[in-house]
Design an enzyme around this catalytic site. Sequence first.
Site, PDB file in Angstrom:
ATOM      1  N   HIS A  70       4.004 -27.306  11.441  1.00  0.00           N
ATOM      2  CA  HIS A  70       5.400 -28.125  11.463  1.00  0.00           C
ATOM      3  C   HIS A  70       5.576 -29.277  12.022  1.00  0.00           C
ATOM      4  CE1 HIS A  70       6.386 -23.896  10.231  1.00  0.00           C
ATOM      5  NE2 HIS A  70       6.354 -23.348  11.209  1.00  0.00           N
TER       6      HIS A  70
ATOM      7  N   ASP B 222       0.192 -22.275  15.958  1.00  0.00           N
ATOM      8  CA  ASP B 222       1.618 -21.903  15.546  1.00  0.00           C
ATOM      9  C   ASP B 222       2.735 -22.947  15.017  1.00  0.00           C
ATOM     10  OD1 ASP B 222       3.333 -19.569  14.815  1.00  0.00           O
ATOM     11  OD2 ASP B 222       4.475 -20.226  16.881  1.00  0.00           O
TER      12      ASP B 222
ATOM     13  N   ARG C  26       0.770  -1.306   0.144  1.00  0.00           N
ATOM     14  CA  ARG C  26      -0.005   0.072  -0.066  1.00  0.00           C
ATOM     15  C   ARG C  26       0.907   1.222   0.164  1.00  0.00           C
ATOM     16  NH1 ARG C  26      -5.853   0.285   2.728  1.00  0.00           N
ATOM     17  NH2 ARG C  26      -5.515   2.512   1.778  1.00  0.00           N
TER      18      ARG C  26
ATOM     19  N   LYS D  51       1.629 -19.576   5.769  1.00  0.00           N
ATOM     20  CA  LYS D  51       0.798 -19.954   7.078  1.00  0.00           C
ATOM     21  C   LYS D  51       0.646 -18.838   7.986  1.00  0.00           C
ATOM     22  CE  LYS D  51       2.622 -21.372  10.982  1.00  0.00           C
ATOM     23  NZ  LYS D  51       3.545 -20.628  11.959  1.00  0.00           N
TER      24      LYS D  51
ATOM     25  N   GLU E 234      12.328 -23.879  21.196  1.00  0.00           N
ATOM     26  CA  GLU E 234      13.079 -22.691  20.741  1.00  0.00           C
ATOM     27  C   GLU E 234      13.350 -21.752  22.028  1.00  0.00           C
ATOM     28  OE1 GLU E 234      10.910 -20.796  17.320  1.00  0.00           O
ATOM     29  OE2 GLU E 234       9.431 -21.486  18.302  1.00  0.00           O
TER      30      GLU E 234
ATOM     31  N   HIS F 104       7.567 -23.877   6.060  1.00  0.00           N
ATOM     32  CA  HIS F 104       8.795 -23.789   5.795  1.00  0.00           C
ATOM     33  C   HIS F 104       9.827 -24.864   6.448  1.00  0.00           C
ATOM     34  CE1 HIS F 104       9.303 -21.844   9.733  1.00  0.00           C
ATOM     35  NE2 HIS F 104      10.615 -22.261   9.666  1.00  0.00           N
TER      36      HIS F 104
ATOM     37  N   LYS G 290      13.380 -27.304   4.840  1.00  0.00           N
ATOM     38  CA  LYS G 290      14.672 -27.667   5.611  1.00  0.00           C
ATOM     39  C   LYS G 290      15.382 -28.734   5.213  1.00  0.00           C
ATOM     40  CE  LYS G 290      13.063 -25.394  10.138  1.00  0.00           C
ATOM     41  NZ  LYS G 290      14.240 -24.155  10.326  1.00  0.00           N
TER      42      LYS G 290
HETATM   43  C1  BG6 Z   1       7.263 -20.231  12.669  1.00  0.00           C
HETATM   44  C2  BG6 Z   1       6.422 -19.952  13.800  1.00  0.00           C
HETATM   45  O1  BG6 Z   1       6.391 -20.599  11.701  1.00  0.00           O
HETATM   46  O2  BG6 Z   1       8.289 -20.851  12.882  1.00  0.00           O
HETATM   47  C3  BG6 Z   1       7.401 -19.259  14.803  1.00  0.00           C
HETATM   48  O3  BG6 Z   1       5.239 -18.954  13.680  1.00  0.00           O
HETATM   49  C4  BG6 Z   1       8.587 -20.141  14.963  1.00  0.00           C
HETATM   50  O4  BG6 Z   1       6.577 -19.047  15.951  1.00  0.00           O
HETATM   51  C5  BG6 Z   1       9.316 -20.453  13.784  1.00  0.00           C
HETATM   52  O5  BG6 Z   1       9.519 -19.234  15.678  1.00  0.00           O
HETATM   53  C6  BG6 Z   1      10.336 -21.570  13.946  1.00  0.00           C
HETATM   54  O6  BG6 Z   1      11.072 -21.715  12.472  1.00  0.00           O
HETATM   55  P1  BG6 Z   1      12.645 -21.932  12.690  1.00  0.00           P
HETATM   56  O7  BG6 Z   1      12.929 -22.176  11.202  1.00  0.00           O
HETATM   57  O8  BG6 Z   1      13.231 -20.904  13.512  1.00  0.00           O
HETATM   58  O9  BG6 Z   1      12.460 -23.459  13.615  1.00  0.00           O
END
Ligand code: BG6
Length: 491
Positions: A243, A238, A51, A151, A219, A181, A185
Site C-alpha cells: 500500500h 503487510d 470446500r 495480497k 490505523e 485495494h 480508493k
Molecule cells: C490490509 C492490511 O491490506 O489493509 C491490513 O492487511 C490493514 O492490516 C488494511 O488493516 C488497511 O486498509 P484500509 O482500507 O482500512 O486502510
Amino acid sequence: MVSRVIPVDPFDLVIFGGTGDLAQRKILPALFRRHCAGQLPGGERVIGAARTALTSAEYRTIVAEAIRSHAGPKACGGGTLESFLDRVSYVALDALGDEGWDALATELNTQDNAPVRLFYFSVGPGLFGPLAERLQKYGLAKDDTRIVVEKPFGRDLGSAQELNRTLASHFHEGQIYRIDHYLGKETVQNLMAVRFGNMLFEPLWNSQYVDHIQITVAETVGVEGREEYYERAGAMRDMMQNHLMQLLCLIAMEPPAKFDPDAVRDEKLKVIRALDPVEPHHIVRGQYQARLDPEDPHPSYRGLVSNPRSTTESYVALKAHISNWRWAGTPFYLRTGKRLVNRSSVINVMFKDAPHSIFGAEAGRHANHLKIRLQPNEGITLSVTIKEPGQGGMRLVDVPLDMSFAEALGPEGGDPPDAYERLIMDVVRGNQTLFMRGDEVEAAWAWTDPVIAGWKSRGDVPKPYESGSTGPGDADLLMRRDGREWRGINP
Ligand code: BG6
C-alpha cells in the site's frame, strides 16, 4: 455533480473462498452495492465455491447475512437483496483435488452466449497454482477469462517470482488482476487527477521545490483475528511493501503518456527500481504495548499473539531516496502502524522555504505545504502564507486553503464506490490500470527483502510504543536528525 453509473457487460464471477472472511466482508457486499447502484447488467451470476458442503440456498443465507452486516447503510436504489440473491449460487469443490470441478463446469456452461468469466482467488497464495491448473484442466478458462488474486502476493521476492511463474504457465499477464485495494480508493486516484489534471502543481513537483514528502497510513485497529498471518508478516510486508509503496509510486512517478494500464504501470515500476536500498539507520520498527486504561483496555501485541518474545513489527517508519533526476535530494518519509492515536492516511508534500525572505528573520520561516487526505475526510489542503491581519507591521501567518471532496462535490456527488466495488467493476471491464503487474510486485519485494533480512541478521527487536500514541520515539528522532518533524496524526 452526479456520479455516473455505466452498466458493465454480463459476467459470471466465481469466488473461490466464497465462504471466507474477505468474501463476506468485502467482495459480496461490494457486488451488492453495485447491484443497488444499477451497475450490474442483470444477466450476471455470482457463484461461491469452497470446500464446505452447502446447498445454494444455504449459501444465499450466508450471503444475505454478510450483506446485512457489511454492506453499510446505503439505500438500495436499483434492486433489492432478493433480486441480488437470485443471481447467487454455490458449488462445493476441492481446490487440491478433483471433487466438484465437473459440477462447476456444468454450472458455468449452462449459459449459451458466454459472458465474461471471472475467477476471484480469495484464498491463500498456496492455492493460486492448484486453482489455476484446474481451471485449465476442466476447460473453465477461455481467452478472455480473468483471474483476480489477493495480497499477500508472496512473502519475498523468491515466492512472488514462483507465484508469477505458476500463474503465467496457465494465464497471460493480461488476464491476471493482482489487487492492492489502496489503488481502488477514490482519493488515491485523485492523486493522479491532482498531479496530471492541473498545471499548478507539476512544475513544482521535484527536488528543486519540494523539501520532503511524508506518507502516513495510521490505523487505530490492532491485529485481532489475524494473529497468525500478521505474526509472519509484520507491517513491512503487510502494508509497506504494497500500500505505501503504491502511494509512493503515484506521488513520485513521471507523467505517463496516457492513462492506460501499461503506461501507468511502466512509470510506477521505474520509481520502485530507482529506490535506493534503505540504510539500517533510516528505519525504525515498533511494536505496541498493552493499554491499561480501564475504560478501553487492549492487550499488547505480544499478549495478543501469545508470543512473549515476538519480534514482529506492528509499526515501521523509514526514509527512502529515489535516485532519479526529479527526486535526487528529496527524501520520502513513510510510516505505518497499528493501534496508533487516530486512523489517518495522509500524504504531506512539504515545499521548500522561499529562497530569500524580504520580510526579515523575525517574519519566521513559512513554507507551503500540500496535504492530501486519503481517509477519512478525503480532501486537499494547501497552506499559504499571508500577512497576519491588523496593525503592527508585517507579520506572516500560514492559512489553509482547504477543500473537502465531500463538500466540494456536494450531496449529489454521491457516496463514491469503495475500493472493492471499483476494482471488481474494473476487472469486469478488463481495465488493469489499478492492478499491479507481476514485475511491479517483484520489484517491490526486491526493495523490501534486504530490509527484512537485515533485521534478521542483526537480531533487531522492535521498539515498544504505547497503544494510542503516535508510535515509537525513535521515529521522531529519524526526522529530527534531519531537522524535520512528522506532521500530526489527526483524524
Ligand atoms: C490490509 C492490511 O491490506 O489493509 C491490513 O492487511 C490493514 O492490516 C488494511 O488493516 C488497511 O486498509 P484500509 O482500507 O482500512 O486502510
